[in-house]
Design a protein around this motif. Sequence first.
Motif, PDB file in Angstrom:
ATOM      1  N   VAL A 106       2.578   5.312  -6.250  1.00 15.51           N
ATOM      2  CA  VAL A 106       3.590   4.438  -6.855  1.00 15.51           C
ATOM      3  C   VAL A 106       2.873   3.592  -7.896  1.00 15.51           C
ATOM      4  N   THR A 107       3.404   3.560  -9.101  1.00  9.05           N
ATOM      5  CA  THR A 107       2.764   2.814 -10.174  1.00  9.05           C
ATOM      6  C   THR A 107       3.794   2.012 -10.959  1.00  9.05           C
ATOM      7  N   ILE A 108       3.342   0.933 -11.543  1.00 10.25           N
ATOM      8  CA  ILE A 108       4.218   0.103 -12.371  1.00 10.25           C
ATOM      9  C   ILE A 108       3.355  -0.515 -13.467  1.00 10.25           C
ATOM     10  N   SER A 109       3.801  -0.388 -14.707  1.00  4.37           N
ATOM     11  CA  SER A 109       3.052  -0.910 -15.850  1.00  4.37           C
ATOM     12  C   SER A 109       3.891  -1.931 -16.605  1.00  4.37           C
ATOM     13  N   PHE A 110       3.369  -3.133 -16.694  1.00  3.14           N
ATOM     14  CA  PHE A 110       3.992  -4.216 -17.459  1.00  3.14           C
ATOM     15  C   PHE A 110       5.427  -4.502 -16.999  1.00  3.14           C
ATOM     16  N   GLY A 111       5.656  -4.363 -15.707  1.00  2.00           N
ATOM     17  CA  GLY A 111       7.003  -4.612 -15.193  1.00  2.00           C
ATOM     18  C   GLY A 111       7.046  -5.528 -13.991  1.00  2.00           C
ATOM     19  N   LEU A 112       5.940  -5.661 -13.294  1.00  4.45           N
ATOM     20  CA  LEU A 112       5.961  -6.467 -12.076  1.00  4.45           C
ATOM     21  C   LEU A 112       6.250  -7.931 -12.381  1.00  4.45           C
ATOM     22  N   ARG A 113       5.828  -8.407 -13.571  1.00  2.00           N
ATOM     23  CA  ARG A 113       6.123  -9.793 -13.959  1.00  2.00           C
ATOM     24  C   ARG A 113       7.604 -10.053 -14.098  1.00  2.00           C
ATOM     25  N   ASN A 114       8.385  -9.004 -14.329  1.00  2.56           N
ATOM     26  CA  ASN A 114       9.814  -9.173 -14.561  1.00  2.56           C
ATOM     27  C   ASN A 114      10.624  -9.179 -13.274  1.00  2.56           C
ATOM     28  N   VAL A 115       9.954  -9.000 -12.144  1.00  2.00           N
ATOM     29  CA  VAL A 115      10.636  -8.942 -10.850  1.00  2.00           C
ATOM     30  C   VAL A 115      10.792 -10.354 -10.294  1.00  2.00           C
ATOM     31  N   VAL A 116      11.965 -10.657  -9.790  1.00  2.00           N
ATOM     32  CA  VAL A 116      12.229 -11.998  -9.260  1.00  2.00           C
ATOM     33  C   VAL A 116      11.362 -12.299  -8.044  1.00  2.00           C
ATOM     34  N   ASP A 117      11.250 -11.344  -7.131  1.00  2.00           N
ATOM     35  CA  ASP A 117      10.502 -11.529  -5.885  1.00  2.00           C
ATOM     36  C   ASP A 117       9.370 -10.493  -5.849  1.00  2.00           C
ATOM     37  N   VAL A 118       8.190 -10.877  -6.318  1.00  2.00           N
ATOM     38  CA  VAL A 118       7.063  -9.949  -6.425  1.00  2.00           C
ATOM     39  C   VAL A 118       6.628  -9.446  -5.056  1.00  2.00           C
ATOM     40  N   GLU A 119       6.568 -10.343  -4.071  1.00  2.43           N
ATOM     41  CA  GLU A 119       6.132  -9.949  -2.741  1.00  2.43           C
ATOM     42  C   GLU A 119       7.065  -8.903  -2.135  1.00  2.43           C
ATOM     43  N   LYS A 120       8.358  -9.089  -2.333  1.00  2.00           N
ATOM     44  CA  LYS A 120       9.321  -8.129  -1.807  1.00  2.00           C
ATOM     45  C   LYS A 120       9.181  -6.779  -2.504  1.00  2.00           C
ATOM     46  N   ALA A 121       8.936  -6.812  -3.804  1.00  2.00           N
ATOM     47  CA  ALA A 121       8.749  -5.565  -4.554  1.00  2.00           C
ATOM     48  C   ALA A 121       7.518  -4.819  -4.051  1.00  2.00           C
ATOM     49  N   LEU A 122       6.429  -5.534  -3.815  1.00  2.00           N
ATOM     50  CA  LEU A 122       5.211  -4.892  -3.307  1.00  2.00           C
ATOM     51  C   LEU A 122       5.444  -4.305  -1.920  1.00  2.00           C
ATOM     52  N   THR A 123       6.233  -5.003  -1.110  1.00  2.70           N
ATOM     53  CA  THR A 123       6.565  -4.487   0.223  1.00  2.70           C
ATOM     54  C   THR A 123       7.373  -3.195   0.118  1.00  2.70           C
ATOM     55  N   GLU A 124       8.295  -3.142  -0.827  1.00  4.23           N
ATOM     56  CA  GLU A 124       9.086  -1.931  -1.045  1.00  4.23           C
ATOM     57  C   GLU A 124       8.220  -0.783  -1.560  1.00  4.23           C
ATOM     58  N   MET A 125       7.296  -1.096  -2.455  1.00  5.20           N
ATOM     59  CA  MET A 125       6.394  -0.064  -2.958  1.00  5.20           C
ATOM     60  C   MET A 125       5.546   0.498  -1.817  1.00  5.20           C
ATOM     61  N   TYR A 126       5.099  -0.379  -0.948  1.00  6.06           N
ATOM     62  CA  TYR A 126       4.308   0.059   0.210  1.00  6.06           C
ATOM     63  C   TYR A 126       5.150   0.963   1.111  1.00  6.06           C
ATOM     64  N   ARG A 127       6.401   0.600   1.301  1.00  4.79           N
ATOM     65  CA  ARG A 127       7.284   1.379   2.180  1.00  4.79           C
ATOM     66  C   ARG A 127       7.441   2.808   1.688  1.00  4.79           C
ATOM     67  N   VAL A 128       7.603   3.000   0.374  1.00 10.16           N
ATOM     68  CA  VAL A 128       7.882   4.346  -0.140  1.00 10.16           C
ATOM     69  C   VAL A 128       6.606   5.141  -0.443  1.00 10.16           C
ATOM     70  N   THR A 129       5.438   4.511  -0.267  1.00 11.04           N
ATOM     71  CA  THR A 129       4.170   5.212  -0.454  1.00 11.04           C
ATOM     72  C   THR A 129       3.802   5.968   0.814  1.00 11.04           C
ATOM     73  N   LYS A 130       3.336   7.192   0.661  1.00 12.53           N
ATOM     74  CA  LYS A 130       2.890   7.969   1.816  1.00 12.53           C
ATOM     75  C   LYS A 130       1.629   7.356   2.411  1.00 12.53           C
ATOM     76  N   PRO A 131       1.423   7.476   3.717  1.00  7.83           N
ATOM     77  CA  PRO A 131       0.134   7.085   4.291  1.00  7.83           C
ATOM     78  C   PRO A 131      -0.990   7.847   3.590  1.00  7.83           C
ATOM     79  N   GLY A 132      -2.001   7.122   3.148  1.00 11.51           N
ATOM     80  CA  GLY A 132      -3.075   7.736   2.378  1.00 11.51           C
ATOM     81  C   GLY A 132      -2.803   7.755   0.889  1.00 11.51           C
ATOM     82  N   GLY A 133      -1.577   7.387   0.477  1.00 15.21           N
ATOM     83  CA  GLY A 133      -1.220   7.350  -0.938  1.00 15.21           C
ATOM     84  C   GLY A 133      -1.703   6.076  -1.603  1.00 15.21           C
ATOM     85  N   ARG A 134      -1.428   5.956  -2.899  1.00 14.63           N
ATOM     86  CA  ARG A 134      -1.994   4.831  -3.641  1.00 14.63           C
ATOM     87  C   ARG A 134      -0.963   4.077  -4.458  1.00 14.63           C
TER      88      ARG A 134
END
Length: 238
Positions: A106-134
């Motif tokens: 899962v990757t994001i370029s120049f967009g995380l600053r535009n998210v209202v809740d950064v911590e929640k976005a990172l949690t969602e990215m973690y959720r959809v990443t496979k174990p061992g993924g990046r």
Amino acid sequence: AEVAAMFDEVAPTYDLTNALLSFGQDARWRKIVREAVFPEAGQKILDLAAGTGASSVAFTGPDIKVVAGDFSEGMLAVGRKRHPEIEFVYADATNLPFKDGEFDAVTISFGLRNVVDVEKALTEMYRVTKPGGRIVICEFSKVTNPVLAPFYNLYLNKILPGFSRVASKTPEAYSYLSESILAWPNQRELGIKITNAGYESVAYRNLTFGIVAVHRGLKPKAKPAAKAAAKPRAKKAS
């Protein structure tokens, strides 16, 4: 909603403006992000805040599935026309429309600053990443060179807004760009947020004196299930 509407308006000229404002460095940054993602055949990659797909194209290759997600319908419409080989999906980073463990990266370029809740976005990215993924995040950061820092701040506070008033039909978009960069946490602080989301081996690389930083981390591999103790076989009655 306001940020999404702003990106809808700038969508047609977004890529060209980025190239001009970065003095052509955006192409180099995308190449380095691709190296960090390291896409391989058979993988599925999610590129968030993909905009018109300029960042997503870098990950395409034989037997690689690339999904470009963005919350601006205007950006998605332009992207679908330019890159029909890529799947474009409306995606709010804080509530992703994907299954658990669906993506190898899962990757994001120049967009995380535009998210209202950064911590929640990172949690969602973690959720959809496979174990061992990046996870790979490319974002504006803090200049590390004390000589260059004042000039960069002058560029953000004065030159960039001035340019936008002259050259852009939506100067508020580039005023927002300056404000969001100045308010963004530094490299170490973002690394802590990524770690707190659950990723491990989090590290970052400064690009262009720290104007941009690429963070990366790994989702821990699933632990193998403990094997049940073998039951003694019953002896056959004689």
